[in-house]
Scaffold this motif. Structure first.
Motif, PDB file in Angstrom:
ATOM      1  N   VAL A   5       0.846  -1.191   0.000  1.00 12.09           N
ATOM      2  CA  VAL A   5       0.000   0.000   0.000  1.00 12.09           C
ATOM      3  C   VAL A   5       0.881   1.241   0.000  1.00 12.09           C
ATOM      4  O   VAL A   5       1.785   1.373   0.830  1.00 12.09           O
ATOM      5  CB  VAL A   5      -0.936   0.040   1.233  1.00 12.09           C
ATOM      6  CG1 VAL A   5      -1.831   1.278   1.187  1.00 12.09           C
ATOM      7  CG2 VAL A   5      -1.792  -1.229   1.308  1.00 12.09           C
ATOM      8  N   VAL A   7       0.581   5.234   0.540  1.00 15.27           N
ATOM      9  CA  VAL A   7      -0.306   6.238   1.128  1.00 15.27           C
ATOM     10  C   VAL A   7       0.239   7.611   0.782  1.00 15.27           C
ATOM     11  O   VAL A   7       1.369   7.955   1.178  1.00 15.27           O
ATOM     12  CB  VAL A   7      -0.406   6.078   2.660  1.00 15.27           C
ATOM     13  CG1 VAL A   7      -1.380   7.093   3.241  1.00 15.27           C
ATOM     14  CG2 VAL A   7      -0.829   4.654   3.020  1.00 15.27           C
ATOM     15  N   TYR A 155      -2.124  -1.271  -3.882  1.00 18.29           N
ATOM     16  CA  TYR A 155      -3.198  -0.292  -3.705  1.00 18.29           C
ATOM     17  C   TYR A 155      -2.581   1.058  -3.363  1.00 18.29           C
ATOM     18  O   TYR A 155      -1.509   1.132  -2.751  1.00 18.29           O
ATOM     19  CB  TYR A 155      -4.154  -0.712  -2.575  1.00 18.29           C
ATOM     20  CG  TYR A 155      -4.884  -2.005  -2.847  1.00 18.29           C
ATOM     21  CD1 TYR A 155      -6.021  -2.035  -3.652  1.00 18.29           C
ATOM     22  CD2 TYR A 155      -4.427  -3.204  -2.296  1.00 18.29           C
ATOM     23  CE1 TYR A 155      -6.690  -3.229  -3.901  1.00 18.29           C
ATOM     24  CE2 TYR A 155      -5.090  -4.396  -2.540  1.00 18.29           C
ATOM     25  CZ  TYR A 155      -6.222  -4.396  -3.345  1.00 18.29           C
ATOM     26  OH  TYR A 155      -6.872  -5.581  -3.597  1.00 18.29           O
ATOM     27  N   VAL A 157      -3.679   4.872  -1.622  1.00 15.62           N
ATOM     28  CA  VAL A 157      -4.668   5.625  -0.850  1.00 15.62           C
ATOM     29  C   VAL A 157      -4.329   7.104  -0.920  1.00 15.62           C
ATOM     30  O   VAL A 157      -3.223   7.518  -0.546  1.00 15.62           O
ATOM     31  CB  VAL A 157      -4.723   5.159   0.618  1.00 15.62           C
ATOM     32  CG1 VAL A 157      -5.763   5.968   1.383  1.00 15.62           C
ATOM     33  CG2 VAL A 157      -5.047   3.669   0.692  1.00 15.62           C
ATOM     34  N   ARG A 275     -13.723   5.103  -4.197  1.00 13.04           N
ATOM     35  CA  ARG A 275     -12.842   4.076  -4.769  1.00 13.04           C
ATOM     36  C   ARG A 275     -12.864   4.179  -6.275  1.00 13.04           C
ATOM     37  O   ARG A 275     -13.942   4.317  -6.885  1.00 13.04           O
ATOM     38  CB  ARG A 275     -13.275   2.665  -4.356  1.00 13.04           C
ATOM     39  CG  ARG A 275     -12.342   1.591  -4.931  1.00 13.04           C
ATOM     40  CD  ARG A 275     -12.698   0.166  -4.552  1.00 13.04           C
ATOM     41  NE  ARG A 275     -11.615  -0.741  -4.970  1.00 13.04           N
ATOM     42  CZ  ARG A 275     -11.626  -2.058  -4.821  1.00 13.04           C
ATOM     43  NH1 ARG A 275     -12.667  -2.672  -4.254  1.00 13.04           N
ATOM     44  NH2 ARG A 275     -10.586  -2.782  -5.232  1.00 13.04           N
ATOM     45  N   PHE A 280      -8.027   4.519  -3.486  1.00 11.04           N
ATOM     46  CA  PHE A 280      -9.040   4.899  -2.517  1.00 11.04           C
ATOM     47  C   PHE A 280      -8.810   6.344  -2.088  1.00 11.04           C
ATOM     48  O   PHE A 280      -7.660   6.787  -1.968  1.00 11.04           O
ATOM     49  CB  PHE A 280      -8.976   3.990  -1.285  1.00 11.04           C
ATOM     50  CG  PHE A 280      -9.227   2.541  -1.593  1.00 11.04           C
ATOM     51  CD1 PHE A 280     -10.500   2.018  -1.525  1.00 11.04           C
ATOM     52  CD2 PHE A 280      -8.174   1.714  -1.969  1.00 11.04           C
ATOM     53  CE1 PHE A 280     -10.735   0.686  -1.824  1.00 11.04           C
ATOM     54  CE2 PHE A 280      -8.395   0.387  -2.268  1.00 11.04           C
ATOM     55  CZ  PHE A 280      -9.684  -0.129  -2.202  1.00 11.04           C
ATOM     56  N   ALA A 282      -9.440   9.178   0.933  1.00 12.15           N
ATOM     57  CA  ALA A 282      -9.692   9.258   2.371  1.00 12.15           C
ATOM     58  C   ALA A 282      -9.408  10.664   2.871  1.00 12.15           C
ATOM     59  O   ALA A 282      -8.612  11.400   2.294  1.00 12.15           O
ATOM     60  CB  ALA A 282      -8.823   8.246   3.117  1.00 12.15           C
ATOM     61  N   ALA A 304      -9.545   6.245   7.692  1.00  6.41           N
ATOM     62  CA  ALA A 304      -8.337   5.421   7.696  1.00  6.41           C
ATOM     63  C   ALA A 304      -8.534   4.165   8.531  1.00  6.41           C
ATOM     64  O   ALA A 304      -8.079   3.065   8.163  1.00  6.41           O
ATOM     65  CB  ALA A 304      -7.153   6.233   8.222  1.00  6.41           C
ATOM     66  N   LEU A 307     -10.653   1.680   6.579  1.00  2.00           N
ATOM     67  CA  LEU A 307      -9.960   1.102   5.431  1.00  2.00           C
ATOM     68  C   LEU A 307      -8.803   0.201   5.836  1.00  2.00           C
ATOM     69  O   LEU A 307      -8.512  -0.796   5.167  1.00  2.00           O
ATOM     70  CB  LEU A 307      -9.456   2.226   4.526  1.00  2.00           C
ATOM     71  CG  LEU A 307      -8.768   1.837   3.219  1.00  2.00           C
ATOM     72  CD1 LEU A 307      -9.664   0.957   2.351  1.00  2.00           C
ATOM     73  CD2 LEU A 307      -8.337   3.093   2.464  1.00  2.00           C
ATOM     74  N   TYR A 327     -15.719  -0.154   1.903  1.00  2.00           N
ATOM     75  CA  TYR A 327     -15.158   1.120   2.388  1.00  2.00           C
ATOM     76  C   TYR A 327     -15.989   2.286   1.878  1.00  2.00           C
ATOM     77  O   TYR A 327     -16.452   3.132   2.651  1.00  2.00           O
ATOM     78  CB  TYR A 327     -13.694   1.258   1.963  1.00  2.00           C
ATOM     79  CG  TYR A 327     -13.152   2.656   2.187  1.00  2.00           C
ATOM     80  CD1 TYR A 327     -12.968   3.147   3.475  1.00  2.00           C
ATOM     81  CD2 TYR A 327     -12.862   3.498   1.115  1.00  2.00           C
ATOM     82  CE1 TYR A 327     -12.499   4.433   3.689  1.00  2.00           C
ATOM     83  CE2 TYR A 327     -12.391   4.785   1.322  1.00  2.00           C
ATOM     84  CZ  TYR A 327     -12.212   5.246   2.609  1.00  2.00           C
ATOM     85  OH  TYR A 327     -11.763   6.531   2.817  1.00  2.00           O
TER      86      TYR A 327
END
Length: 456
Positions: A5, A7, A155, A157, A275, A280, A282, A304, A307, A327
């Motif tokens: 992930v 972020v 992924y 975010v 999404r 995603f 957030a 957060a 998710l 989510y």
């Protein structure tokens, strides 16, 4: 893959997600465009529900040490004290809801605490990394940065704020409205001549005015002002001195230092989707609030928190990718409600207190909430799982950590406790984010639910 992930953004949202993923053993990297953590106070209210989140993440004691309680508000006019008013309607603490008063923590201190916790868990933030574009494919996301580097992740975010570069890159729109036509400013300042026992309010005759709030855990005051419509805020030391001199009984020179300052126009906006494939949204990248009522930062932290366990379930526990669709299902509806609430507080239609502490938030309508009882009583599936005591064990202590908890039955691989008297008869499966996922008179039918979330 470089990481599981990626972020984007090291604000409260991105750092909370980084902490949650790190404790789950998910390989994650938080990247931040700036060279340092955000330096200002901005979002300073930590609501009771967020305190429960921070308790679970292991940072509540540090947050309390970094901040303190809200002071009552002192109203001033023409140099005279008109009286003291509480900032919030009181909310009585109960066994099920032990935290009921907002905690004041300057945003920069919140971020320091979360960053320290992330580092302690082996995670990190890469500063000075501006994300400029991305490409998706069925296996993951390739993020491109201003320095020419790329990062490959399963992924991505977007926790990169209201002007999110990631949101624009994936083409997700944001629908919203102006909450107030007047310009506002907020600044962290040093002031002499005011005590720190009160949040000092200096209302003007025309709806303008300013407030000086002592920032708990610091030597600063937060200056917040609503200016006449059409006026351009002057954020310089001289400009803020002029504002304080005109709007209060203080001498302009009593404002001795400006440590951080910003202007804004209060807005309420919601992303059309949370999404887009493997990306995603957030926090402020997904919803932008008026600061009134202290809902924005708290809603973002809870994005957060929602998710994090779902990403962990998919990446580490074999849960289906479809779990991640919940989510948006859960958090977009929640954010829309919080936007309405923030706007209502801003316009004086809603009182701070029971409505703003966020203890009543839940996901009863979610596809992840299953209640098989013919006549369900509270707590119902989708409700926040209350605190309590079972065989001398505090439930919040039992919930703390990245696991699920089963009350009233036993299940291999799941933390199991006897039935909780405060929950009433039945079996309750508590999600890692502290909500009741499944409830029944017995454990019959629980297996099918567990399979959908990667526990069977």
């Amino acid at each position: 893959m470089d990481v599981d992930v990626l972020v984007a953004g090291a604000g409260p949202t991105g750092l909370t997600l980084g902490v949650d993923l790190a404790r789950r053993g998910v390989a994650a990297l938080v990247v931040e465009r700036a060279e340092t953590l955000f330096p200002g106070s901005r979002g300073k209210g930590v609501q009771p529900r967020t305190q429960e989140v921070f308790d679970d993440l292991g940072v509540l004691d540090a947050m309390r040490a970094a901040g303190g309680p809200y002071p009552p508000r002192m109203i001033w006019r023409d140099g005279q004290q008109l009286g003291v008013r509480p900032m919030f309607e009181p909310v009585e603490a109960t066994e099920g809801a032990p935290y009921t008063e907002p905690l004041m923590v300057a945003q920069w201190r919140t971020q320091e605490v979360l960053h320290d916790r992330l580092t302690e868990l082996g995670g990190r933030v890469a500063f000075g990394r501006e994300l400029t574009g991305l490409d998706q494919d069925p296996e993951g996301v390739t993020a491109r940065f201003a320095d020419g580097a790329t990062v490959r992740a399963r992924y991505l975010v977007a926790a990169d704020g209201g002007r999110s570069a990631v949101r624009r890159a994936v083409g997700v729109g944001m629908t919203g409205e102006s909450v107030d036509p007047s310009p506002f400013l907020v600044a962290d300042v040093r002031v002499r001549g005011l005590d720190r026992e009160y949040w000092h309010a200096f209302p003007g005759e025309d709806g303008t005015g300013l407030m000086l709030c002592p920032l708990a855990g610091t030597e600063d005051f937060q200056l917040a002002a609503r200016l006449p419509e059409g006026e351009t805020p002057d954020l310089s030391l001289e400009g803020l001195r002029k504002l304080v001199g005109a709007g209060t009984h203080l001498d302009p020179a009593d404002l001795t230092e400006v440590r951080w300052a910003s202007e804004f126009r209060p807005r309420a906006a919601l992303a059309d989707r949370f999404r887009a494939g493997r990306v995603f949204l957030a926090g402020d990248a997904a919803h932008v609030h008026s600061p009134a009522g202290g809902q924005g930062l708290n809603t973002s932290v809870q994005d957060a928190y929602n998710l994090g366990w779902k990403l962990g379930a998919v990446l580490r526990d074999g849960a289906p990718d479809a779990l991640l669709d919940t989510y948006e299902e859960e958090r977009r509806a929640n954010a829309a409600a919080m936007l309405d609430l923030s706007t209502g507080v801003h316009r004086g239609e809603v009182q701070r207190g029971k409505a703003t502490v966020q203890l009543g938030l839940g996901y009863r309508e979610s596809s992840l909430s299953e209640d098989t009882r013919p006549e369900p009583a509270e707590p119902r599936a989708g409700d926040r799982a209350p605190d309590g005591t079972v065989d001398g064990v505090r439930l919040f202590d039992a919930f703390r950590g990245p696991h699920w908890t089963l009350l009233g039955a036993e299940l291999p691989g799941v933390r199991s406790l006897p039935a909780a008297p405060s929950y009433g008869p039945g079996v309750f499966l508590v999600r890692p984010d502290g909500y009741v996922g499944w409830a029944g008179d017995s454990a019959e039918g629980l297996d099918a639910y567990l399979a959908g979330v990667g526990l069977a």
